[in-house]
Design a protein around this motif. Structure first.
Motif, PDB file in Angstrom:
ATOM      1  N   CYS A   6      74.327  99.827  52.884  1.00 46.03           N
ATOM      2  CA  CYS A   6      73.097 100.925  52.297  1.00 46.03           C
ATOM      3  C   CYS A   6      72.609  99.667  50.825  1.00 46.03           C
ATOM      4  O   CYS A   6      71.205 100.359  50.935  1.00 46.03           O
ATOM      5  CB  CYS A   6      73.603 101.912  51.701  1.00 46.03           C
ATOM      6  N   PHE A   7      73.275  99.561  50.667  1.00 42.81           N
ATOM      7  CA  PHE A   7      72.879  98.396  49.580  1.00 42.81           C
ATOM      8  C   PHE A   7      71.716  97.217  50.172  1.00 42.81           C
ATOM      9  O   PHE A   7      70.678  97.406  49.292  1.00 42.81           O
ATOM     10  CB  PHE A   7      74.214  97.839  48.662  1.00 42.81           C
ATOM     11  N   ILE A   8      72.651  96.713  50.882  1.00 39.36           N
ATOM     12  CA  ILE A   8      71.700  96.128  51.620  1.00 39.36           C
ATOM     13  C   ILE A   8      70.314  96.348  51.836  1.00 39.36           C
ATOM     14  O   ILE A   8      69.249  95.428  52.195  1.00 39.36           O
ATOM     15  CB  ILE A   8      72.281  94.794  52.346  1.00 39.36           C
ATOM     16  N   LYS A   9      70.509  97.100  53.095  1.00 36.71           N
ATOM     17  CA  LYS A   9      68.848  98.070  53.304  1.00 36.71           C
ATOM     18  C   LYS A   9      68.163  98.353  51.750  1.00 36.71           C
ATOM     19  O   LYS A   9      67.023  98.047  52.039  1.00 36.71           O
ATOM     20  CB  LYS A   9      69.494  99.602  54.535  1.00 36.71           C
ATOM     21  N   GLY A  10      68.957  98.782  51.290  1.00 32.93           N
ATOM     22  CA  GLY A  10      67.850  99.319  49.868  1.00 32.93           C
ATOM     23  C   GLY A  10      67.386  98.052  48.840  1.00 32.93           C
ATOM     24  O   GLY A  10      66.142  98.225  49.169  1.00 32.93           O
ATOM     25  N   THR A  11      67.905  96.879  48.909  1.00 34.27           N
ATOM     26  CA  THR A  11      67.468  95.819  48.135  1.00 34.27           C
ATOM     27  C   THR A  11      66.763  94.967  49.120  1.00 34.27           C
ATOM     28  O   THR A  11      65.273  94.828  49.378  1.00 34.27           O
ATOM     29  CB  THR A  11      68.690  94.682  48.217  1.00 34.27           C
ATOM     30  N   LEU A  12      66.246  95.130  50.506  1.00 30.51           N
ATOM     31  CA  LEU A  12      65.705  95.010  51.370  1.00 30.51           C
ATOM     32  C   LEU A  12      63.902  95.434  51.844  1.00 30.51           C
ATOM     33  O   LEU A  12      63.008  94.646  51.396  1.00 30.51           O
ATOM     34  CB  LEU A  12      65.773  94.023  52.841  1.00 30.51           C
ATOM     35  N   VAL A  13      64.552  97.321  51.617  1.00 35.08           N
ATOM     36  CA  VAL A  13      63.308  97.445  51.504  1.00 35.08           C
ATOM     37  C   VAL A  13      62.597  97.909  49.542  1.00 35.08           C
ATOM     38  O   VAL A  13      61.743  97.806  50.389  1.00 35.08           O
ATOM     39  CB  VAL A  13      63.970  99.448  51.641  1.00 35.08           C
ATOM     40  N   PHE A  15      62.955  95.056  48.416  1.00 35.69           N
ATOM     41  CA  PHE A  15      61.789  93.711  48.029  1.00 35.69           C
ATOM     42  C   PHE A  15      60.476  93.622  48.836  1.00 35.69           C
ATOM     43  O   PHE A  15      59.904  93.074  48.264  1.00 35.69           O
ATOM     44  CB  PHE A  15      62.654  92.417  48.410  1.00 35.69           C
ATOM     45  N   ALA A  16      60.415  94.257  49.847  1.00 34.78           N
ATOM     46  CA  ALA A  16      59.549  94.255  50.481  1.00 34.78           C
ATOM     47  C   ALA A  16      58.272  94.770  49.687  1.00 34.78           C
ATOM     48  O   ALA A  16      57.284  95.040  50.143  1.00 34.78           O
ATOM     49  CB  ALA A  16      59.604  95.314  52.120  1.00 34.78           C
ATOM     50  N   VAL A  17      58.705  96.686  49.594  1.00 40.01           N
ATOM     51  CA  VAL A  17      57.610  97.787  48.354  1.00 40.01           C
ATOM     52  C   VAL A  17      56.966  96.870  47.526  1.00 40.01           C
ATOM     53  O   VAL A  17      56.039  96.844  47.426  1.00 40.01           O
ATOM     54  CB  VAL A  17      58.695  99.020  48.517  1.00 40.01           C
ATOM     55  N   GLY A  18      57.932  95.853  47.198  1.00 40.00           N
ATOM     56  CA  GLY A  18      57.754  95.063  45.737  1.00 40.00           C
ATOM     57  C   GLY A  18      56.960  94.306  46.170  1.00 40.00           C
ATOM     58  O   GLY A  18      56.118  94.003  45.256  1.00 40.00           O
ATOM     59  N   ALA A  19      57.030  93.649  47.320  1.00 40.37           N
ATOM     60  CA  ALA A  19      56.291  92.285  47.522  1.00 40.37           C
ATOM     61  C   ALA A  19      54.758  93.105  47.815  1.00 40.37           C
ATOM     62  O   ALA A  19      53.788  92.099  47.840  1.00 40.37           O
ATOM     63  CB  ALA A  19      56.695  91.450  48.110  1.00 40.37           C
ATOM     64  N   ALA A  20      54.732  94.022  48.544  1.00 44.25           N
ATOM     65  CA  ALA A  20      53.123  94.790  48.981  1.00 44.25           C
ATOM     66  C   ALA A  20      52.732  94.974  47.669  1.00 44.25           C
ATOM     67  O   ALA A  20      51.624  94.017  47.800  1.00 44.25           O
ATOM     68  CB  ALA A  20      53.706  96.065  49.848  1.00 44.25           C
ATOM     69  N   VAL A  21      53.024  95.496  47.056  1.00 45.59           N
ATOM     70  CA  VAL A  21      52.862  96.039  45.732  1.00 45.59           C
ATOM     71  C   VAL A  21      52.199  94.769  44.707  1.00 45.59           C
ATOM     72  O   VAL A  21      50.881  95.064  44.502  1.00 45.59           O
ATOM     73  CB  VAL A  21      53.722  96.691  44.915  1.00 45.59           C
ATOM     74  N   GLY A  22      52.965  93.726  44.546  1.00 43.76           N
ATOM     75  CA  GLY A  22      52.872  93.096  43.878  1.00 43.76           C
ATOM     76  C   GLY A  22      51.217  92.249  44.665  1.00 43.76           C
ATOM     77  O   GLY A  22      50.383  91.682  44.121  1.00 43.76           O
ATOM     78  N   VAL A  23      50.571  91.557  46.155  1.00 45.70           N
ATOM     79  CA  VAL A  23      50.868  91.071  46.841  1.00 45.70           C
ATOM     80  C   VAL A  23      48.966  91.519  46.272  1.00 45.70           C
ATOM     81  O   VAL A  23      47.652  91.296  46.679  1.00 45.70           O
ATOM     82  CB  VAL A  23      50.753  91.063  48.580  1.00 45.70           C
ATOM     83  N   MET A  24      49.281  93.640  46.455  1.00 47.81           N
ATOM     84  CA  MET A  24      48.152  93.794  46.300  1.00 47.81           C
ATOM     85  C   MET A  24      47.323  93.509  44.893  1.00 47.81           C
ATOM     86  O   MET A  24      46.134  94.038  45.301  1.00 47.81           O
ATOM     87  CB  MET A  24      48.318  95.892  46.583  1.00 47.81           C
ATOM     88  N   THR A  25      47.927  94.225  44.074  1.00 45.38           N
ATOM     89  CA  THR A  25      47.849  94.177  42.463  1.00 45.38           C
ATOM     90  C   THR A  25      47.093  92.515  42.318  1.00 45.38           C
ATOM     91  O   THR A  25      46.346  91.990  41.460  1.00 45.38           O
ATOM     92  CB  THR A  25      48.681  93.989  41.740  1.00 45.38           C
ATOM     93  N   ASP A  26      47.518  91.656  42.886  1.00 49.92           N
ATOM     94  CA  ASP A  26      47.350  90.172  42.673  1.00 49.92           C
ATOM     95  C   ASP A  26      47.684  89.425  44.195  1.00 49.92           C
ATOM     96  O   ASP A  26      48.880  88.718  43.961  1.00 49.92           O
ATOM     97  CB  ASP A  26      48.551  89.584  40.837  1.00 49.92           C
ATOM     98  N   PRO A  27      46.378  89.248  44.408  1.00 45.70           N
ATOM     99  CA  PRO A  27      45.980  87.894  45.595  1.00 45.70           C
ATOM    100  C   PRO A  27      47.482  86.700  45.563  1.00 45.70           C
ATOM    101  O   PRO A  27      46.573  86.203  44.435  1.00 45.70           O
ATOM    102  CB  PRO A  27      44.774  88.174  46.428  1.00 45.70           C
ATOM    103  N   LEU A  28      48.215  86.014  45.997  1.00 45.11           N
ATOM    104  CA  LEU A  28      48.029  84.864  46.324  1.00 45.11           C
ATOM    105  C   LEU A  28      46.808  83.919  46.450  1.00 45.11           C
ATOM    106  O   LEU A  28      46.749  84.152  47.856  1.00 45.11           O
ATOM    107  CB  LEU A  28      49.214  84.474  46.964  1.00 45.11           C
ATOM    108  N   SER A  29      46.708  82.799  45.756  1.00 39.99           N
ATOM    109  CA  SER A  29      46.051  82.028  46.516  1.00 39.99           C
ATOM    110  C   SER A  29      46.759  81.027  47.288  1.00 39.99           C
ATOM    111  O   SER A  29      47.983  81.259  46.921  1.00 39.99           O
ATOM    112  CB  SER A  29      45.203  80.982  45.079  1.00 39.99           C
TER     113      SER A  29
END
Length: 59
Positions: A6-13, A15-29
Motif C-alpha cells: 500500500c505504501f509503494i502504491k501510494g507513493t507511486l500515485v 508521484f504521478a499526480v504531483g508530476a502531472a500537476v507540475g507539468v501543467m503549471t510549469d511546462p518543461l523545455s
C-alpha cells in the motif's frame, strides 16, 4: 507485506499526480526534459542493481 504494498502504491500515485500537476503549471523545455531523462535513466539503473543484489542475497 500488505502495508508495504500500500505504501509503494501510494507513493507511486502521489508521484504521478504531483508530476502531472507540475507539468501543467510549469511546462518543461526540451533542454530540461533531456537532463531529467538522463538523470532518471541512471536512477532506475541503480535501483535495478540494488534489487538484483537483494535478490541474490536472499536467493
Amino acid at each position: 507485506m500488505h502495508k508495504m504494498s500500500c505504501f509503494i502504491k501510494g507513493t507511486l500515485v502521489g508521484f504521478a499526480v504531483g508530476a502531472a500537476v507540475g507539468v501543467m503549471t510549469d511546462p518543461l523545455s526540451d533542454r530540461e526534459r533531456r537532463k531529467i531523462s538522463k538523470k532518471t535513466e541512471g536512477i532506475f539503473r541503480n535501483i535495478g542493481s540494488v534489487m538484483d543484489n537483494i535478490i541474490d542475497i536472499f536467493h
